[in-house]
Design a protein around this motif. Sequence first.
Motif, PDB file in Angstrom:
ATOM      1  N   GLU A 127       0.800  -1.271  -0.028  1.00  0.00           N
ATOM      2  CA  GLU A 127       0.075   0.080   0.168  1.00  0.00           C
ATOM      3  C   GLU A 127       1.036   1.317   0.054  1.00  0.00           C
ATOM      4  O   GLU A 127       1.683   1.291   0.649  1.00  0.00           O
ATOM      5  N   SER A 128       0.598   2.063  -1.017  1.00  0.00           N
ATOM      6  CA  SER A 128       1.295   3.469  -0.899  1.00  0.00           C
ATOM      7  C   SER A 128       0.847   4.428   0.234  1.00  0.00           C
ATOM      8  O   SER A 128      -0.134   4.003   1.027  1.00  0.00           O
ATOM      9  N   GLU A 129       1.713   5.433   0.476  1.00  0.00           N
ATOM     10  CA  GLU A 129       1.396   6.178   1.667  1.00  0.00           C
ATOM     11  C   GLU A 129       0.124   6.977   1.267  1.00  0.00           C
ATOM     12  O   GLU A 129      -0.748   7.231   2.363  1.00  0.00           O
ATOM     13  N   ALA A 130      -0.113   7.405   0.089  1.00  0.00           N
ATOM     14  CA  ALA A 130      -1.340   8.069  -0.134  1.00  0.00           C
ATOM     15  C   ALA A 130      -2.622   7.048  -0.203  1.00  0.00           C
ATOM     16  O   ALA A 130      -3.474   7.678   0.564  1.00  0.00           O
ATOM     17  N   GLU A 131      -2.417   5.745  -0.472  1.00  0.00           N
ATOM     18  CA  GLU A 131      -3.755   4.981  -0.438  1.00  0.00           C
ATOM     19  C   GLU A 131      -3.774   4.555   1.249  1.00  0.00           C
ATOM     20  O   GLU A 131      -4.768   4.476   1.716  1.00  0.00           O
ATOM     21  N   ARG A 132      -2.519   4.516   1.910  1.00  0.00           N
ATOM     22  CA  ARG A 132      -2.864   4.511   3.414  1.00  0.00           C
ATOM     23  C   ARG A 132      -3.570   5.464   3.912  1.00  0.00           C
ATOM     24  O   ARG A 132      -4.580   5.111   4.723  1.00  0.00           O
ATOM     25  N   LEU A 133      -3.354   6.668   3.742  1.00  0.00           N
ATOM     26  CA  LEU A 133      -3.910   8.002   4.291  1.00  0.00           C
ATOM     27  C   LEU A 133      -5.324   7.980   3.768  1.00  0.00           C
ATOM     28  O   LEU A 133      -6.142   8.339   4.467  1.00  0.00           O
ATOM     29  N   LYS A 134      -5.588   7.741   2.553  1.00  0.00           N
ATOM     30  CA  LYS A 134      -6.918   7.613   2.103  1.00  0.00           C
ATOM     31  C   LYS A 134      -7.733   6.646   2.784  1.00  0.00           C
ATOM     32  O   LYS A 134      -8.944   6.783   3.243  1.00  0.00           O
ATOM     33  N   ARG A 135      -7.382   5.506   3.137  1.00  0.00           N
ATOM     34  CA  ARG A 135      -7.829   4.573   3.749  1.00  0.00           C
ATOM     35  C   ARG A 135      -8.244   4.910   5.244  1.00  0.00           C
ATOM     36  O   ARG A 135      -9.381   4.709   5.707  1.00  0.00           O
ATOM     37  N   GLU A 136      -7.142   5.266   5.857  1.00  0.00           N
ATOM     38  CA  GLU A 136      -7.296   6.024   7.271  1.00  0.00           C
ATOM     39  C   GLU A 136      -8.224   6.926   7.387  1.00  0.00           C
ATOM     40  O   GLU A 136      -9.365   7.086   8.229  1.00  0.00           O
ATOM     41  N   GLU A 137      -8.474   8.241   6.408  1.00  0.00           N
ATOM     42  CA  GLU A 137      -9.232   9.094   6.307  1.00  0.00           C
ATOM     43  C   GLU A 137     -10.854   8.358   6.328  1.00  0.00           C
ATOM     44  O   GLU A 137     -11.719   9.026   6.947  1.00  0.00           O
ATOM     45  N   ALA A 138     -10.951   7.693   5.320  1.00  0.00           N
ATOM     46  CA  ALA A 138     -12.292   6.948   5.251  1.00  0.00           C
ATOM     47  C   ALA A 138     -12.708   6.073   6.493  1.00  0.00           C
ATOM     48  O   ALA A 138     -13.828   6.316   6.952  1.00  0.00           O
ATOM     49  N   ARG A 139     -11.687   5.407   7.303  1.00  0.00           N
ATOM     50  CA  ARG A 139     -12.329   4.963   8.392  1.00  0.00           C
ATOM     51  C   ARG A 139     -12.457   5.932   9.500  1.00  0.00           C
ATOM     52  O   ARG A 139     -13.591   5.577  10.437  1.00  0.00           O
ATOM     53  N   LEU A 140     -11.720   6.755   9.562  1.00  0.00           N
ATOM     54  CA  LEU A 140     -12.297   8.034  10.589  1.00  0.00           C
ATOM     55  C   LEU A 140     -13.442   8.942  10.308  1.00  0.00           C
ATOM     56  O   LEU A 140     -14.188   8.829  11.091  1.00  0.00           O
TER      57      LEU A 140
END
Length: 97
Positions: A61-74
């Motif tokens: 997972e790229s950093e951008a993908e990780r951040l996007k996933r984390e944002e969606a979770r939050l």
Amino acid sequence: MRAWRVVVDLQTGERYCKSMKNITVSVDDDTYRRARMKAAEQDTSVSALVKQFLNELAQEESEAERLKREEARLRASIRSFRASDRLSRDDIHGRGT
């Protein structure tokens, strides 16, 4: 350069052609020698080791993908939001009582 490989689906036995890219990698003699030894230990080729490494790298997972996933979770965890729930400027900056 684009190469075509015949791929066999091991579950269905179906054959199909898949487009593959060939790449050239340059390494020093010692690195190549050690890679050949590792490949021999694993009963494979240096090319197969490089292919496996690149496949695993591409799956990460790229950093951008990780951040996007984390944002969606939050965002999904927020049940309700009211402007009155926000802290005052003084409270935010530790100036409150």
